[in-house]
Design an enzyme around this catalytic site. Structure first.
Site, PDB file in Angstrom:
ATOM      1  N   ASN A 222       3.935  14.102   5.224  1.00 27.16           N
ATOM      2  CA  ASN A 222       3.721  13.397   6.837  1.00 27.16           C
ATOM      3  C   ASN A 222       2.762  12.690   7.064  1.00 27.16           C
ATOM      4  OD1 ASN A 222       2.546  15.211   5.184  1.00 27.16           O
ATOM      5  ND2 ASN A 222       2.342  16.981   5.811  1.00 27.16           N
TER       6      ASN A 222
ATOM      7  N   CYS B 213       0.673  21.287   6.511  1.00 29.57           N
ATOM      8  CA  CYS B 213       0.510  22.606   5.748  1.00 29.57           C
ATOM      9  C   CYS B 213      -0.644  23.261   5.768  1.00 29.57           C
ATOM     10  CB  CYS B 213      -0.704  21.842   4.018  1.00 29.57           C
ATOM     11  SG  CYS B 213      -1.086  20.935   4.449  1.00 29.57           S
TER      12      CYS B 213
ATOM     13  N   GLU C  48      -0.566  20.765  -4.257  1.00 23.94           N
ATOM     14  CA  GLU C  48      -1.116  21.151  -2.661  1.00 23.94           C
ATOM     15  C   GLU C  48       0.237  21.718  -2.345  1.00 23.94           C
ATOM     16  OE1 GLU C  48      -1.756  20.769   1.194  1.00 23.94           O
ATOM     17  OE2 GLU C  48      -2.852  19.366   0.272  1.00 23.94           O
TER      18      GLU C  48
END
Length: 446
Positions: A119, A251, A217
């Site tokens: 992303n 996210c 993460e």
């Protein structure tokens, strides 16, 4: 169209061997030398701006607005890292042994593995690569199979900046084929991974059995809380940014909006109105804010989750078209926390509105998720907002702002299934270095 050769296990071995050899000399470079290399890197990145945008747009469907954020923060990451070599501070500690001095040194971990997502392939790669190298480590990078070109372009940047060979190494390939081999490779001291919780859990398991350090993460399920005293119009504008930036494939993107009854209707009206103004389509068009998802499989998954949520009783406030991999904004109301769109990380421009009785219930519902990355609260009472933010079970929370917030010098990271470890500033320095105790006995002890 680009074609890249998938790495074999031998290619992976070669990359780690090159990194291991290079790290010995790289760790010996003077602090100002590393700073000078990073200065050159920043210049190269600036010179390649258009080339970087073209590749990110083609590979990941990123819009101009998304690129401005990703590119700008990448330059900030490099700028901040220029000071990291002077932040690797050790300690001189007293001893209970007569004539002994205790020195605690902060030293590089060695070879760092960076596994990057699709992303934000530039920023979320450089967020680990640059600090690792600034602290005297070398790096092996595995990009997402969806966006391999970004990693090779990053390697080109370092090469043009004159970094020694082996300081950064890129291996591309499917995680199912070389992923475990990379994670378990004995040369690597730490795995820095950004991506889904499911993959992160697997990496943590493989690395844990080898007592290998990780920085993970992972996914998120962000809640925006809109209290009765909030500026509802500002909250609606913020929700557009927080829910639709990069097609919701972030996210930190807002997944759920929790509203009290007195502001519910006004918020929905404003949010729907602002959402209808968002332009969707070709990411090369500067006016477009929502481009395509990473692929049509993702769009089909979004459609299935939407239908399951609607079937469960959600009301469609704004129905977005789904055209191949392009998903227009969807807004659902009458959603409960156990419905698919609310409990799943949608990774699309879809937002669920949940009505809560009061701020106490809002905190309870916001925390009722396995994720804990970034949440937000809108209220005119700043002190109340701060106190409520402390009650949110997330690594980050923002008062009167949306959840997609990042500053390269401020701590970044999540709780629960959103990951372990922290990025940026002193936090990433501590993660990408280790400490060594050396004592010196100045007089005879025995």
């Amino acid at each position: 169209m680009y074609r890249y050769q998938a790495a074999s296990q031998q290619d992976v071995d070669d990359a780690y061997q090159a990194a291991q050899i290079a790290q010995i000399q790289w760790a010996k470079t003077l602090p100002e030398e590393r700073k000078d290399y990073l200065k050159k890197l920043a210049t190269i990145v600036a010179d390649m701006e258009q080339e970087i945008f073209d590749l990110l747009c083609e590979e990941s469907g990123g819009t101009k607005a998304k690129f401005a954020f990703e590119y700008g923060d990448t330059l900030k990451v490099i700028d901040d890292a220029m000071a990291y070599h002077m932040m690797m501070n050790g300690k001189i500690m007293p001893s209970n042994v007569l004539g002994k001095d205790n020195y605690v040194y902060k030293i590089p971990k060695g070879v760092i593995t960076v596994i990057a997502p699709f992303n934000f392939p530039l920023l979320l790669s450089m967020r680990s690569i640059v600090p690792a190298i600034a602290c005297g480590n070398t790096v092996v990078v595995k990009p997402s199979s969806e966006t391999p070109g970004s990693a090779f372009l990053i390697a080109e940047m370092f090469e043009k900046a004159g970094f020694p060979k082996g300081v950064i190494n890129v291996v591309a390939g499917r995680g199912s084929e070389i992923g475990d081999y990379i994670v378990s490779h004995p040369t690597s001291s730490l795995i820095s991974f950004t991506g889904s919780t499911e993959v992160g859990q697997h990496i943590g398991k493989v690395a844990g059995e080898l007592l290998k350090d990780v920085s993970l993460e992972l996914g998120g399920n962000q809640a925006m809380i809109v209290l009765e005293d909030a500026d509802v119009d500002q909250a609606a504008k913020a929700a557009v940014i927080g829910a639709y930036s990069h097609q919701g494939q972030i996210c930190m993107a807002i997944n759920r909006i929790l509203v009290t009854p007195n502001v519910r209707d006004q918020f929905i009206k404003s949010f729907v109105a602002y959402s209808k103004e968002v332009k969707v389509g070709d990411p090369t068009d500067e006016e477009v804010f929502i481009g395509p998802l990473i692929n049509e499989r993702q769009a089909q998954k979004v459609a299935e989750n939407l239908q399951a949520t609607i079937k469960a009783g959600a009301k469609v406030e704004l129905e977005g078209k789904i055209e191949k991999s392009v998903v227009h904004p969807w807004i659902l109301s009458n959603v409960t926390n156990d419905m698919c769109a609310a409990k799943c990380e949608m990774f699309a421009p879809v937002c669920s509105i949940i009505t809560v009785k009061n701020e106490e219930e809002a905190i309870k519902v916001a925390n009722d998720t396995e994720y804990g990355l970034s949440n937000s609260i809108f209220t005119k009472d700043l002190y109340k907002g701060l106190e409520l933010a402390k009650q949110l079970h997330s690594g980050m929370a923002h008062v009167n702002d949306q959840s997609i917030t990042h500053e390269p010098h401020v701590m970044f990271g999540g709780e629960k299934y959103s990951g372990v470890g922290r990025f940026n500033g002193q936090w990433v320095i501590d993660k990408f270095t280790t400490e060594k105790w050396i004592s010196v006995q100045k007089i005879d002890r025995y």
